[in-house]
Scaffold this active site. Sequence first.
Site, PDB file in Angstrom:
ATOM      1  N   ASP A 206     -42.912 -20.078   5.374  1.00 38.30           N
ATOM      2  CA  ASP A 206     -42.859 -21.322   4.832  1.00 38.30           C
ATOM      3  C   ASP A 206     -42.132 -22.333   5.594  1.00 38.30           C
ATOM      4  O   ASP A 206     -40.964 -21.725   6.153  1.00 38.30           O
ATOM      5  CB  ASP A 206     -42.263 -21.518   3.187  1.00 38.30           C
ATOM      6  CG  ASP A 206     -42.108 -22.592   2.532  1.00 38.30           C
ATOM      7  OD1 ASP A 206     -43.338 -23.180   2.525  1.00 38.30           O
ATOM      8  OD2 ASP A 206     -41.148 -23.243   2.508  1.00 38.30           O
ATOM      9  N   GLU A 259     -46.835 -21.453   8.240  1.00 38.05           N
ATOM     10  CA  GLU A 259     -46.972 -22.608   7.541  1.00 38.05           C
ATOM     11  C   GLU A 259     -46.372 -23.824   8.548  1.00 38.05           C
ATOM     12  O   GLU A 259     -45.180 -24.032   8.471  1.00 38.05           O
ATOM     13  CB  GLU A 259     -46.469 -22.843   6.265  1.00 38.05           C
ATOM     14  CG  GLU A 259     -47.081 -24.284   5.999  1.00 38.05           C
ATOM     15  CD  GLU A 259     -45.995 -24.968   4.914  1.00 38.05           C
ATOM     16  OE1 GLU A 259     -46.512 -25.929   4.055  1.00 38.05           O
ATOM     17  OE2 GLU A 259     -44.884 -24.691   4.759  1.00 38.05           O
TER      18      GLU A 259
END
Length: 399
Positions: A206, A259
């Site tokens: 993330d 990401e």
Amino acid sequence: PFAFFSQNRENTASMTWNLGAYEWNDDVWMRERRKGSPWNSPMSVYEVHLGSWARVPEEGDRSLTYLEMADRLVNHVADLGFTHVELMPITEFPYDPSWGYQVGGYFAPTSRFGNPDEFRALVDAFHQKGIGVILDWVPAHFPKDETGLARFDGTALFEHADPRQGEHPDWGTLIFNYGRNEVRNFLVASALFWLKEYHLDGIRVDAVASMLYLDYGREEGEWIPNPQGGRENLEAVAFLRDLNLVCYGECPGVIMAAEESTAWDGVTRPVDQGGLGFGFKWNMGWMNDYLEYISKEPVHRKYHHNDATFSLVYAWDENFILPLSHDEVVHGKGSLLAKMPGDGWQRFANLRLLYAWMYLHPGKKLLFMGAELGMPGEWNFEQSLDWHLRDVPAHAGIE
């Protein structure tokens, strides 16, 4: 920090657990995974927030347990033909509205839904249905809770002492000090732990952009340049390369996905060629451009075809995953169906067109839960998906 099992919310004690007791039933899956190549295989990912996928209203609207999900969720994902499921963070976390992205325990599956062996049973059930399991993992920051990693021994142990390096101004969280060997080893060990001890098939890292840039979310004068005078976080770059080298080396056949929302060069290029070494990168450009395009009335789209086609210019620059994730259906953005123009029939037709373009476009695919139902409202982490929509023909037809 290394607890295998923890309490959550108002209770925060670590608990002991024997990780050697569970007997796996996925030998065939694990053997095939080691020989597999994710790049050359189909990948259609169903992203799930376990706490709100389905609830039990008869019992205080509680979430399903890991064991209940091993039946209902696994069969649902299999019936829809997805190849993988991506779990929003289940690493133990203190605060429900963070959706798991403010992690308190990097080695403990949240006890909200059951114990570690019951989580293993969920992973095992997915594997027996031929479905891979990817974990959304958060090495970019951690909360300031006293019961977590913050100033763990009274000093800035895991984080930077200088707030210009050690705090996220946008999120109110702390940033790992990637320059410390102990911190890097802690995080790499966490990733390996999930891949090995829980048989997970991939890690989605993330907020990689926030790790790569020292000035992320900061104004001039609020950050410290690197030794070369630049804005790149060289220590974070070294950590990410090490993470990918170790995980791919120790666990062949797994998925390492980033990401990463900027134009950083070589996110999925091998480390020995100067890249970060990830296997895949989320294509945020495709997502933003095409949602902008398809939200326009059809009569106006002829002036904006570039938004639909530009992604093909760079579609092979990285190994992309095309994401329609939870971030697109929260915070006032509306559901995917609500973004579509026209009357009711036209909105459903446009939604089907969105999905069709996504699945025909180069790249792997990712859909957030509820997309298969054509949810009319935004995702709410405090309630179940609108499962009654399966009895409404227009919504059931989206599946």
